[in-house]
Design an enzyme around this catalytic site. Structure first.
Site, short mmCIF file in Angstrom:
data_model
loop_
_atom_site.label_atom_id
_atom_site.label_comp_id
_atom_site.label_asym_id
_atom_site.label_seq_id
_atom_site.Cartn_x
_atom_site.Cartn_y
_atom_site.Cartn_z
N ASP A 413 -77.17 23.56 25.16
CA ASP A 413 -76.80 25.20 26.04
C ASP A 413 -78.14 25.01 26.77
OD1 ASP A 413 -75.48 27.39 27.48
OD2 ASP A 413 -77.66 27.57 27.40
N LEU A 414 -78.20 24.30 28.44
CA LEU A 414 -79.56 24.55 29.36
C LEU A 414 -80.07 26.35 28.89
CD1 LEU A 414 -78.28 22.15 31.75
CD2 LEU A 414 -79.19 21.37 30.00
N ASP A 456 -73.73 25.57 32.74
CA ASP A 456 -75.07 24.64 32.19
C ASP A 456 -74.33 23.75 30.09
OD1 ASP A 456 -75.17 26.76 31.14
OD2 ASP A 456 -76.94 27.42 31.47
#
Length: 543
Positions: A413-414, A456
């Protein structure tokens, strides 16, 4: 017809010395058996004693199976057999397919009851053909074309394997038959081999199985003869120079009652390969009557009796017989001409329609391919989506169990993606995600998978790992690449990733499936975020 009967009796008297021992052996049994006698005439392409020895047991077999009658086997040459048929001295016939057509043409037969199946050991042989031989030292004869104008020995011009099948091969090879010097040795066919070995002729025609029989009897040594135009037919172990034709038919004379013919046919079909009659005759058994049209076609090509003449036809005969057809054909030609005009006008239109259909088909194919791509790949980044990821994860789990190998599922997960998306806009956010997807693919092996689950969130599937260090090195390298700034619309933006990792060892007995592994990796990813982001955590089961 009395003189014909005299001919038959004279021929039988001549053949009596050769068959005296066989007749003497069965004389006592025949005298004690007062059942009506049925005569089975066998065409003698080999010496008569050999043919009687081979097929004598068949007569005994039929005598046992067909109640109320006793069968007597007699061997005849071709002319003898035809003469015996004309005077009604033969009730059933076992002969070659050519002789069958000759007898049938003259109305002497009611029909074929069965077809013989020869054998080679315990293997059935479905077919008969011809063998073209020359002496081994005649190296000047190598192909069929080398037989042009040569002296060729045949046992007769009315045999299928010993003349017609090889002659048809010569004719198809462009060798004119009228230029060949034919030397007819008469039956048995052994004389053909003797003529070739003695140098009296350049080559000879025999039927299949003759060479093998002569070698088995010690009358021919291996290597003395060479087979021309050898054929390799799967399942046919005998030497062969021609195509195969149906084997001998078992026939009933026209005077035999249909009910008796039926009983004989049933008895023939019951002959087993292991029965004494089958072993003695070197046959595998009998089967339903074969289609002998190929034999007739070959006879017509060679113009042999009874197909050696053609009726004279005049134009008046044609008009008288086909008048209505000729008128109808003329009308049809006129109609076809008119239809051709209409067809020509429609041709161009059909060509345009075909081109349009091809274009529509191509467009439809592109749409299908696009739908298939959208079903399995992320529309923005082109990475596999969740559906394709689950398919590949299932395959990876099966391979890991089979190979006892290690795989790592990394849920990414960004960090801080929302501010980038809010400040620079959704278009810039999409470009940022595309760049992150590209970096995720760098440095991974061909068997590894990068997938986007949405937003993301990404997943790395690392398979066939030799050790934990391997996935740790790959993951650290990937996280370092993600931290590098990205230039978008004159702005440098940077992010990092929080990663949850789930390991699966193929030797483990713990159950695993894609949904559970993804949930565990997601939980580990949230743990990494809670601990400060920009790091990875490995999922561990709580006690």
């Amino acid at each position: 017809m009395g003189w014909l009967l005299g001919v038959v009796l004279l021929a039988l008297a001549v053949a009596a010395p050769a068959t005296a021992r066989a007749a003497a052996t069965s004389a006592t049994a025949a005298a004690a058996d007062d059942r009506p006698v049925l005569t089975l005439g066998v065409f003698a392409y080999r010496p008569k004693p050999i043919m009687l020895q081979r097929f004598g047991e068949l007569g005994g077999f039929l005598s046992e199976r067909v109640g109320g009658h006793r069968f007597e086997v007699r061997a005849y040459t071709g002319p003898e057999l035809q003469a015996a048929m004309e005077v009604g001295a033969v009730d059933f016939v076992l002969t070659n397919p050519v002789h069958f057509h000759v007898l049938r043409e003259y109305g002497a037969l009611s029909g074929s009851l069965a077809s013989m199946v020869m054998r080679a050991g315990d293997q059935p042989l479905h077919g008969i053909g011809g063998v073209i031989v020359r002496r081994a030292d005649r190296t000047d004869i190598a192909t069929l074309q080398d037989l042009r104008g040569r002296r060729i020995a045949v046992s007769g011009l009315d045999s299928l394997g010993s003349y017609m099948a090889p002659a048809a091969e010569l004719q198809r090879a462009g060798v004119p038959l009228h230029g060949v010097q034919w030397q007819v040795t008469e039956q048995p066919v052994d004389r053909v081999v003797e003529a070739v070995l003695g140098g009296a002729v350049d080559a000879g025609f025999v039927r299949t199985s003759v060479l093998e029989d002569l070698q088995h009897e010690g009358k021919l040594q291996a290597g003395q003869l060479v087979v021309l135009n050898p054929q390799n037919v799967p399942g046919f172990p005998l030497q062969l120079s021609t195509r195969l034709y149906p084997e001998w038919p078992f026939l009933a004379a026209i005077h035999v009652p249909p009910e008796l013919s039926h009983r004989v046919a049933v008895a023939l079909m019951s002959l087993r390969p292991t029965d004494a009659a089958a072993l003695s005759a070197s046959v595998y058994g009998f089967t339903i009557p074969a289609d002998y049209s190929s034999v007739e076609q070959t006879m017509r090509e060679l113009r042999v009796a009874p197909f050696d003449t053609e009726p004279q036809t005049t134009w008046a005969d044609v008009w008288q017989r086909y008048q209505l057809w000729i008128v109808a054909l003329a009308a049809a030609v006129a109609l076809v001409f008119l239809l051709a005009l209409g067809l020509a006008l429609n041709t161009v239109r059909l060509v345009h329609i075909k081109r349009d259909l091809q274009a529509d088909r191509a467009a439809l194919q592109r749409q299908r391919e696009e739908l298939a791509r959208l079903a399995h790949f992320d529309a923005l980044t082109g990475l596999p989506n969740r559906r394709l990821l689950e398919d590949r994860l299932n395959l990876a789990l099966a391979r890991a169990r089979r190979n006892a190998s290690l795989l790592a599922l990394c849920y990414l997960d960004l960090d801080n993606f929302k501010p980038i998306n809010d400040q620079l806009g959704h278009a810039a956010g999409d470009r940022f995600l595309v760049e992150m997807a590209r970096r995720l693919q760098q440095g991974l092996r061909a068997d590894d998978t990068v997938a986007r689950l949405g937003g993301d969130e990404f997943v790395l599937l690392l398979t066939d790992l030799a050790s934990e260090e391997e996935w740790q090195t790959a993951l650290r390298r990937t996280m370092e690449q993600l931290r590098q700034p990205v230039a978008i619309d004159g702005h440098e933006v940077a992010s990092s990733a929080s990663v949850g990792v789930v390991l699966f060892a193929g030797r483990s007995s713990e159950p695993a499936d894609p949904d559970s592994l993804l949930r565990q990796a997601d939980q580990a990813m949230y743990q990494a975020k809670q601990e400060g982001r920009n790091r990875y955590r490995v999922f561990e089961l709580k006690a």
